[in-house]
Design a protein around this motif. Sequence first.
Motif, PDB file in Angstrom:
ATOM      1  N   LEU A   1     -17.193  45.410  44.684  1.00  0.00           N
ATOM      2  CA  LEU A   1     -17.068  45.715  46.111  1.00  0.00           C
ATOM      3  C   LEU A   1     -15.624  45.556  46.556  1.00  0.00           C
ATOM      4  CD1 LEU A   1     -20.163  43.829  47.585  1.00  0.00           C
ATOM      5  CD2 LEU A   1     -19.922  46.273  47.227  1.00  0.00           C
ATOM      6  N   GLU A   2     -15.196  46.440  47.452  1.00  0.00           N
ATOM      7  CA  GLU A   2     -13.858  46.337  48.016  1.00  0.00           C
ATOM      8  C   GLU A   2     -13.906  46.152  49.526  1.00  0.00           C
ATOM      9  OE1 GLU A   2     -11.623  49.709  46.778  1.00  0.00           O
ATOM     10  OE2 GLU A   2     -11.624  49.150  44.666  1.00  0.00           O
ATOM     11  N   SER A   3     -15.091  45.862  50.056  1.00  0.00           N
ATOM     12  CA  SER A   3     -15.266  45.696  51.495  1.00  0.00           C
ATOM     13  C   SER A   3     -16.364  44.678  51.755  1.00  0.00           C
ATOM     14  CB  SER A   3     -15.635  47.036  52.145  1.00  0.00           C
ATOM     15  OG  SER A   3     -16.028  46.865  53.500  1.00  0.00           O
ATOM     16  N   ASP A   4     -16.243  43.966  52.888  1.00  0.00           N
ATOM     17  CA  ASP A   4     -17.280  43.013  53.292  1.00  0.00           C
ATOM     18  C   ASP A   4     -18.362  43.675  54.131  1.00  0.00           C
ATOM     19  OD1 ASP A   4     -16.062  40.836  52.054  1.00  0.00           O
ATOM     20  OD2 ASP A   4     -14.832  40.380  53.814  1.00  0.00           O
ATOM     21  N   ASP A   5     -18.206  44.965  54.425  1.00  0.00           N
ATOM     22  CA  ASP A   5     -19.161  45.675  55.271  1.00  0.00           C
ATOM     23  C   ASP A   5     -20.577  45.542  54.705  1.00  0.00           C
ATOM     24  OD1 ASP A   5     -19.421  47.816  57.541  1.00  0.00           O
ATOM     25  OD2 ASP A   5     -20.603  48.587  55.858  1.00  0.00           O
ATOM     26  N   ALA A   6     -21.548  45.255  55.573  1.00  0.00           N
ATOM     27  CA  ALA A   6     -22.925  45.037  55.126  1.00  0.00           C
ATOM     28  C   ALA A   6     -23.533  46.291  54.515  1.00  0.00           C
ATOM     29  CB  ALA A   6     -23.774  44.553  56.297  1.00  0.00           C
ATOM     30  N   ALA A   7     -23.177  47.474  55.033  1.00  0.00           N
ATOM     31  CA  ALA A   7     -23.718  48.721  54.473  1.00  0.00           C
ATOM     32  C   ALA A   7     -23.213  48.939  53.053  1.00  0.00           C
ATOM     33  CB  ALA A   7     -23.349  49.901  55.365  1.00  0.00           C
ATOM     34  N   VAL A   8     -21.934  48.651  52.821  1.00  0.00           N
ATOM     35  CA  VAL A   8     -21.366  48.774  51.478  1.00  0.00           C
ATOM     36  C   VAL A   8     -22.056  47.793  50.535  1.00  0.00           C
ATOM     37  CG1 VAL A   8     -19.260  48.504  50.093  1.00  0.00           C
ATOM     38  CG2 VAL A   8     -19.140  49.582  52.349  1.00  0.00           C
ATOM     39  N   ARG A   9     -22.324  46.614  51.026  1.00  0.00           N
ATOM     40  CA  ARG A   9     -22.990  45.603  50.206  1.00  0.00           C
ATOM     41  C   ARG A   9     -24.435  46.014  49.890  1.00  0.00           C
ATOM     42  NH1 ARG A   9     -21.852  40.400  48.852  1.00  0.00           N
ATOM     43  NH2 ARG A   9     -23.619  39.029  48.413  1.00  0.00           N
ATOM     44  N   ALA A  10     -25.143  46.534  50.869  1.00  0.00           N
ATOM     45  CA  ALA A  10     -26.522  46.976  50.640  1.00  0.00           C
ATOM     46  C   ALA A  10     -26.573  48.109  49.617  1.00  0.00           C
ATOM     47  CB  ALA A  10     -27.155  47.415  51.955  1.00  0.00           C
ATOM     48  N   LEU A  11     -25.611  49.022  49.683  1.00  0.00           N
ATOM     49  CA  LEU A  11     -25.536  50.103  48.700  1.00  0.00           C
ATOM     50  C   LEU A  11     -25.262  49.552  47.302  1.00  0.00           C
ATOM     51  CD1 LEU A  11     -23.507  52.720  50.776  1.00  0.00           C
ATOM     52  CD2 LEU A  11     -25.829  53.057  49.882  1.00  0.00           C
ATOM     53  N   ALA A  12     -24.423  48.516  47.212  1.00  0.00           N
ATOM     54  CA  ALA A  12     -24.125  47.911  45.918  1.00  0.00           C
ATOM     55  C   ALA A  12     -25.352  47.192  45.356  1.00  0.00           C
ATOM     56  CB  ALA A  12     -22.956  46.935  46.055  1.00  0.00           C
ATOM     57  N   ILE A  13     -26.131  46.570  46.213  1.00  0.00           N
ATOM     58  CA  ILE A  13     -27.375  45.924  45.764  1.00  0.00           C
ATOM     59  C   ILE A  13     -28.322  46.972  45.189  1.00  0.00           C
ATOM     60  CG2 ILE A  13     -29.428  44.668  46.544  1.00  0.00           C
ATOM     61  CD1 ILE A  13     -27.578  43.317  48.631  1.00  0.00           C
ATOM     62  N   ARG A  14     -28.381  48.126  45.822  1.00  0.00           N
ATOM     63  CA  ARG A  14     -29.207  49.223  45.298  1.00  0.00           C
ATOM     64  C   ARG A  14     -28.705  49.676  43.930  1.00  0.00           C
ATOM     65  NH1 ARG A  14     -28.180  54.573  45.105  1.00  0.00           N
ATOM     66  NH2 ARG A  14     -29.981  55.969  44.820  1.00  0.00           N
ATOM     67  N   ARG A  15     -27.377  49.811  43.780  1.00  0.00           N
ATOM     68  CA  ARG A  15     -26.808  50.219  42.483  1.00  0.00           C
ATOM     69  C   ARG A  15     -27.163  49.214  41.405  1.00  0.00           C
ATOM     70  NH1 ARG A  15     -21.427  50.229  41.684  1.00  0.00           N
ATOM     71  NH2 ARG A  15     -20.850  49.158  43.607  1.00  0.00           N
ATOM     72  N   LEU A  16     -27.043  47.931  41.736  1.00  0.00           N
ATOM     73  CA  LEU A  16     -27.356  46.872  40.775  1.00  0.00           C
ATOM     74  C   LEU A  16     -28.832  46.916  40.392  1.00  0.00           C
ATOM     75  CD1 LEU A  16     -26.685  44.265  39.217  1.00  0.00           C
ATOM     76  CD2 LEU A  16     -27.111  43.003  41.351  1.00  0.00           C
ATOM     77  N   TRP A  17     -29.695  47.068  41.371  1.00  0.00           N
ATOM     78  CA  TRP A  17     -31.139  47.066  41.117  1.00  0.00           C
ATOM     79  C   TRP A  17     -31.547  48.230  40.216  1.00  0.00           C
ATOM     80  CZ3 TRP A  17     -34.354  43.203  42.333  1.00  0.00           C
ATOM     81  CH2 TRP A  17     -35.727  43.422  42.229  1.00  0.00           C
ATOM     82  N   ARG A  18     -30.986  49.402  40.476  1.00  0.00           N
ATOM     83  CA  ARG A  18     -31.328  50.583  39.672  1.00  0.00           C
ATOM     84  C   ARG A  18     -30.751  50.474  38.266  1.00  0.00           C
ATOM     85  NH1 ARG A  18     -33.276  54.839  42.928  1.00  0.00           N
ATOM     86  NH2 ARG A  18     -32.556  56.407  41.457  1.00  0.00           N
ATOM     87  N   LYS A  19     -29.594  49.829  38.138  1.00  0.00           N
ATOM     88  CA  LYS A  19     -29.023  49.604  36.824  1.00  0.00           C
ATOM     89  C   LYS A  19     -29.923  48.677  36.006  1.00  0.00           C
ATOM     90  CE  LYS A  19     -25.500  49.889  33.873  1.00  0.00           C
ATOM     91  NZ  LYS A  19     -24.993  51.157  33.293  1.00  0.00           N
ATOM     92  N   LEU A  20     -30.445  47.664  36.661  1.00  0.00           N
ATOM     93  CA  LEU A  20     -31.362  46.736  35.977  1.00  0.00           C
ATOM     94  C   LEU A  20     -32.652  47.449  35.575  1.00  0.00           C
ATOM     95  CD1 LEU A  20     -30.865  43.569  38.232  1.00  0.00           C
ATOM     96  CD2 LEU A  20     -29.990  43.938  35.910  1.00  0.00           C
ATOM     97  N   ASP A  21     -33.077  48.431  36.374  1.00  0.00           N
ATOM     98  CA  ASP A  21     -34.238  49.232  35.999  1.00  0.00           C
ATOM     99  C   ASP A  21     -34.009  49.932  34.662  1.00  0.00           C
ATOM    100  OD1 ASP A  21     -35.791  48.612  38.182  1.00  0.00           O
ATOM    101  OD2 ASP A  21     -35.162  50.341  39.359  1.00  0.00           O
ATOM    102  N   ASN A  22     -32.790  50.426  34.469  1.00  0.00           N
ATOM    103  CA  ASN A  22     -32.469  51.170  33.242  1.00  0.00           C
ATOM    104  C   ASN A  22     -32.308  50.235  32.034  1.00  0.00           C
ATOM    105  OD1 ASN A  22     -32.416  53.609  34.663  1.00  0.00           O
ATOM    106  ND2 ASN A  22     -30.254  53.401  35.147  1.00  0.00           N
ATOM    107  N   ILE A  23     -31.882  48.997  32.286  1.00  0.00           N
ATOM    108  CA  ILE A  23     -31.642  48.055  31.187  1.00  0.00           C
ATOM    109  C   ILE A  23     -32.959  47.482  30.663  1.00  0.00           C
ATOM    110  CG2 ILE A  23     -30.612  45.830  30.593  1.00  0.00           C
ATOM    111  CD1 ILE A  23     -28.360  46.455  32.502  1.00  0.00           C
ATOM    112  N   GLU A  24     -33.864  47.164  31.561  1.00  0.00           N
ATOM    113  CA  GLU A  24     -35.126  46.519  31.159  1.00  0.00           C
ATOM    114  C   GLU A  24     -36.014  47.440  30.307  1.00  0.00           C
ATOM    115  OE1 GLU A  24     -36.304  43.033  34.230  1.00  0.00           O
ATOM    116  OE2 GLU A  24     -36.750  45.063  34.897  1.00  0.00           O
TER     117      GLU A  24
END
Length: 211
Positions: free
Chosen positions: A188-211
Amino acid sequence: MFNFFKQKIPRTSAEKIEDILDVLERGGVIRGTQIPEHILRPPMSHQVSASEHVYFAVRSVAADGRQHVMQYAFVDDRGNVALSAFVRSSSPATLFGGAASEDLSTEPMDEATFAVLAARICRGATLVAFHRVLQSGLLPGGAATGAAGGECAWRRFQTVARRKGIRLSRHEPLALNDCLLKLGMAPLESDDAAVRALAIRRLWRKLDNIE
């Protein structure tokens, strides 16, 4: 002489809320308290995500002895920011997620209006946050109780990391950027909550692919 120009009747709070809900129902995006004058129907009908996850983040942006301003952001499974709003609260809360700032680009939304919108977005969805207990505790009561359930991206990452042999430090707290970097993703390069929520989605979907 007749006056052919009718004076515009101010809209009530209830009517404004209905306008916002209509935008969300059509798959639109609302930021702050601005309501569009004309609502255009999207070219495609609103698609409901199969998993119905809602990724969200909350951060403190300003506080003094009388008020507290929080930023809330909600993202759906398709990566759309369903709502990003600054909300004025009279309730005391602990500052977290960066330094407070008094310079806001938009007038904060009142708590009652936000509570209606948040409840509508979260109803029947599985809420996903980086720290589920902490973040869910900052949501309006109706939003939390109306959700189908909740998931913690922080806890899920640790479970997957142990299973896949990803080394984690026992001496430092695990932040969202740490998780992203461990999986080869941009931090993340911003503290904005929307940017953070989008990053949480990216992380969650990445974990979907790893499991």
